[in-house]
Design an enzyme around this catalytic site. Structure first.
Site, PDB file in Angstrom:
ATOM      1  N   HIS A 135       0.844  -1.193   0.000  1.00 26.80           N
ATOM      2  CA  HIS A 135       0.000   0.000   0.000  1.00 26.80           C
ATOM      3  C   HIS A 135       0.882   1.247   0.000  1.00 26.80           C
ATOM      4  O   HIS A 135       1.890   1.291   0.695  1.00 26.80           O
ATOM      5  CB  HIS A 135      -0.903  -0.003   1.231  1.00 26.80           C
ATOM      6  N   HIS A 136       0.478   2.254  -0.762  1.00 25.45           N
ATOM      7  CA  HIS A 136       1.296   3.459  -0.878  1.00 25.45           C
ATOM      8  C   HIS A 136       1.384   4.201   0.448  1.00 25.45           C
ATOM      9  O   HIS A 136       2.299   5.001   0.671  1.00 25.45           O
ATOM     10  CB  HIS A 136       0.746   4.354  -1.975  1.00 25.45           C
ATOM     11  N   ALA A 137       0.453   3.930   1.361  1.00 26.20           N
ATOM     12  CA  ALA A 137       0.520   4.573   2.676  1.00 26.20           C
ATOM     13  C   ALA A 137       1.737   4.089   3.459  1.00 26.20           C
ATOM     14  O   ALA A 137       2.196   4.756   4.387  1.00 26.20           O
ATOM     15  CB  ALA A 137      -0.746   4.281   3.473  1.00 26.20           C
ATOM     16  N   ASN A 299       5.677   8.081   3.160  1.00 30.69           N
ATOM     17  CA  ASN A 299       5.941   8.899   1.983  1.00 30.69           C
ATOM     18  C   ASN A 299       6.728  10.150   2.307  1.00 30.69           C
ATOM     19  O   ASN A 299       6.383  10.889   3.227  1.00 30.69           O
ATOM     20  CB  ASN A 299       4.621   9.297   1.337  1.00 30.69           C
TER      21      ASN A 299
END
Lengths: 449, 449
Positions: A135-137, A299
């Site tokens: 997941h990009h989180a 991120n």
């Protein structure tokens, strides 16, 4: 969880799952035992003490819908997270592309750590693949590259190590946030302030720097349609030496050459479909805010805006226009106070993402036409249990309102480019991938003469 | 779309996708060409004029969130809907089970017709499989069986026909709704009235018929946990002749024997985990409201409640208890005015489903412990392009709050039982499947003596 990480959780929709993936293609070792893949699966499924982000689960709390948080679990269901699949015969690019496209449309189970790893056997020419989805989180592109590097060896070493297996970098303390201002705890008020500051400085800079591209100045195009659930994935390799040689001749950066090549490919592709806008396509170009050795999860990315000069036919002229815009963006970012830079993502990407999530993309001008990303990957050849890593492609996220994402990852002598599109919006994605090679040839010829 | 069909759309959540599937296992024809599977995929992907429900797409309208409607499309992306996959070696039950579990956790893309078909090669012993998935809003179990029957031949005929390919039954007019009261256009008010009527008649009947099982009288159990995204699927075959022989000896129906066998298996399985409730588990048992020749799409199902007599150790005594409850339910339904029967589903299932969707399952008593379903399937051996259909298993929906669904489909001499569970809640589902065979053996012995 930072505000940007949380946004990837909150803004996830059925149509836009917010995970990224690495597609790794391997050559079986010359002396591979018949049960090589089986052993690999067994090894990847064997219980190990997991660190973050591999053991992170969304916390269940009364306010978790608004402010998602992560909590660590001590045990996970490896049989679930590690999948063993196979391609139907003949196991070519077509079969692999279909499988990866389908896997990439499937979102992650929110009751578990937000990743899965798919080991795919049956590729032709004695090869296999690993599709690792996260997941990009939990991680941005640069962080993902660290995991890839950590589980591979620089030699045809026989030991197999999983990406989540005692990754040394997860234990090292992040060294960048010595300056606490660099990782501020952000509230919505801060973001609003950043939006105002960004807008003001954009306006100011634009007056002083006509090359600076502003968000929401992109033309409407086929790339700004509605994103649906299904994906289409295409790949291409560009030789880094060639990009560098052109960059040197033209006095620009390699990334400018890459953006220019992508611009040329999009120009040709959209022209062929009578869909090229009069004004140039505008790309959002993420750049990393990580300092050397910063291995924090999540991120640390901000965005700048670049023209792809798709309104220009001349390859060399196009490259110069691209360079002028990225150069202006760099000047603009450098003029910003350093602590404000991390807010750029929220300030610039948030309106776009919120508009997408709210279904307003058809009413608003597009903030950009697409995201074109470039992540530095491993420089030398890597091995997994003796299997040579042949290629490593990123598979990314088409955000709502931008039906295409193009991300490159450097590996050895190649920039491996992954084209991730919403399935219906861009039916001939593989053609676009092919056109990017043609565009590189053309640009090269322009500087040979 | 009927209120029940619409509920399957509206109540769909990330954790509870609302599709059902048929898993069909085939023997390759003895003289199969090497490209048999490839041809099958090509044939299934070749464009044909689609009828409902295969061409039905959710309509986009301002009120479609509240009252979903379907609209027909003339063209669909067959490369998307028909998937070609393969099992990793050795292609056994384990590998197939993993693939199907994973496929069943993936929901259908709402921008397309709500079905996909997966052709799976690489099963051991020269076999292949088809997993055909369709949204429950489009078809109930009985309707699905019609599609299976329509695309197969009764002889090892060489022609391959897809389930959506000119299915004759989709063109025939539904003949049941001659009585318009049988398919009333229902509003929420009607449902409320039906709930009241059902409750009243339940209360009345219960006073006169102590065997009648009421909804929400089920004990709390492991089967009433929280359903998450991932699935686990297990299968078992029970010989119909054996079920019938026991039924005849005991003076009950074959379905009573099936329910009793399932009860015994659950009793053994939960006991082994120290999770057997003192009071008996209660099953919701769907029954079809279709009259002979009624081939309308969507759902024509109502529910009755049955005890599984899991508090009783004696097989024959258990069977008698089960029979007493299903017999009471039958009497109760027959006492209802016919036009009200279709409302039973809404009246009985709606509170359960709404409670599940609203996350209230942990606060309310469980309306039932699980759904145990039994769908009549093809009586004689079927063939697809010369490939013999060896088995046909249903894969169904664990609703929120009921982590397990058990559905049987008769095919030839077997009742093929599919156990579909939420992955974490029931880790040893295959054991439960095995226990159902043991339970049949035991019950048989009870009547032999």
């Amino acid at each position: 969880m930072s505000l940007v990480d949380a946004a990837f959780i909150n803004l996830e929709r059925r149509e836009t799952p917010m995970h990224v993936a690495g597609l790794m293609i391997y050559e079986l070792p010359p002396d591979a035992a018949p049960d090589f893949i089986k052993n690999l699966v067994r090894r990847f499924r064997s219980p190990v003490k997991l660190g973050a982000p591999w053991n992170q689960v969304l916390a269940k709390a009364p306010l978790s819908r608004l402010a998602p948080a992560m909590t660590a679990v001590s045990q996970i269901d490896f049989d679930y997270h590690v999948r063993h699949s196979a391609l139907p015969a003949p196991g070519g690019e077509r079969e692999l592309g279909e499988l990866i496209s389908n896997l990439h449309g499937v979102w992650l189970d929110r009751s578990r750590p937000l990743w899965t790893c798919h080991i795919v056997e049956g590729l032709e020419h004695g090869r296999f693949a690993i599709y690792l989805k996260i997941h990009h989180a939990l991680a941005d592109g640069v962080r993902c590259m660290r995991f890839v590097e950590a589980c591979h060896a620089m030699t045809p070493d026989q030991a197999i190590r999983a990406p989540w297996d005692g990754t040394p970098t997860t234990k090292r303390k992040p060294c960048a946030p010595a300056d606490p201002a660099m990782t501020p705890r952000l509230g919505l008020g801060d973001v609003a302030a950043a939006v105002r500051h960004t807008a003001t400085s954009m306006r100011w800079s634009r007056d002083h720097d006509p090359e600076l591209i502003r968000p929401f100045s992109a033309p409407r195009s086929k790339l700004n349609g509605y994103v649906t659930n299904a994906r289409r994935v295409a790949t291409q390799q560009l030789e880094i030496d060639r990009l560098k040689r052109i960059a040197k001749h033209a006095g620009v950066s390699s990334n400018d050459v890459y953006l220019s090549v992508i611009g040329a490919a999009l120009r040709a592709h959209l022209s062929a479909q009578d869909g090229l806008p009069d004004r140039s396509l505008i790309a959002a170009v993420p750049f990393s805010l990580r300092q050397l050795g910063d291995d924090a999860n999540g991120n640390q990315v901000a965005f700048s805006w670049a023209t792809l000069a798709t309104d220009i036919d001349e390859p060399a002229v196009r490259l110069n226009r691209v360079h002028a815009s990225t150069f202006a963006a760099k000047r603009h970012i450098e003029a910003m106070p350093a602590p404000l830079r991390p807010l750029l993502t929220a300030a610039l990407a948030a309106p776009a993402t919120l508009a997408g999530a709210a279904g307003l993309t058809q009413w608003l001008p597009p903030p950009m036409n697409l995201v074109v990303s470039n992540v530095p990957g491993p420089a030398s050849t890597l091995y997994l249990g003796g299997a040579r890593l042949e290629a490593l492609y990123p598979v990314s996220i088409p955000m709502q309102g931008q039906v295409l994402n193009i991300t490159g990852v450097s590996y050895g002598r190649h920039l491996n480019v992954g084209f991730t599109g919403s399935r219906d919006a861009l039916p001939h994605l593989q053609r676009l991938a092919l056109l990017s090679r043609t565009a590189l040839d053309e640009l090269e010829r322009a500087y040979e003469n």
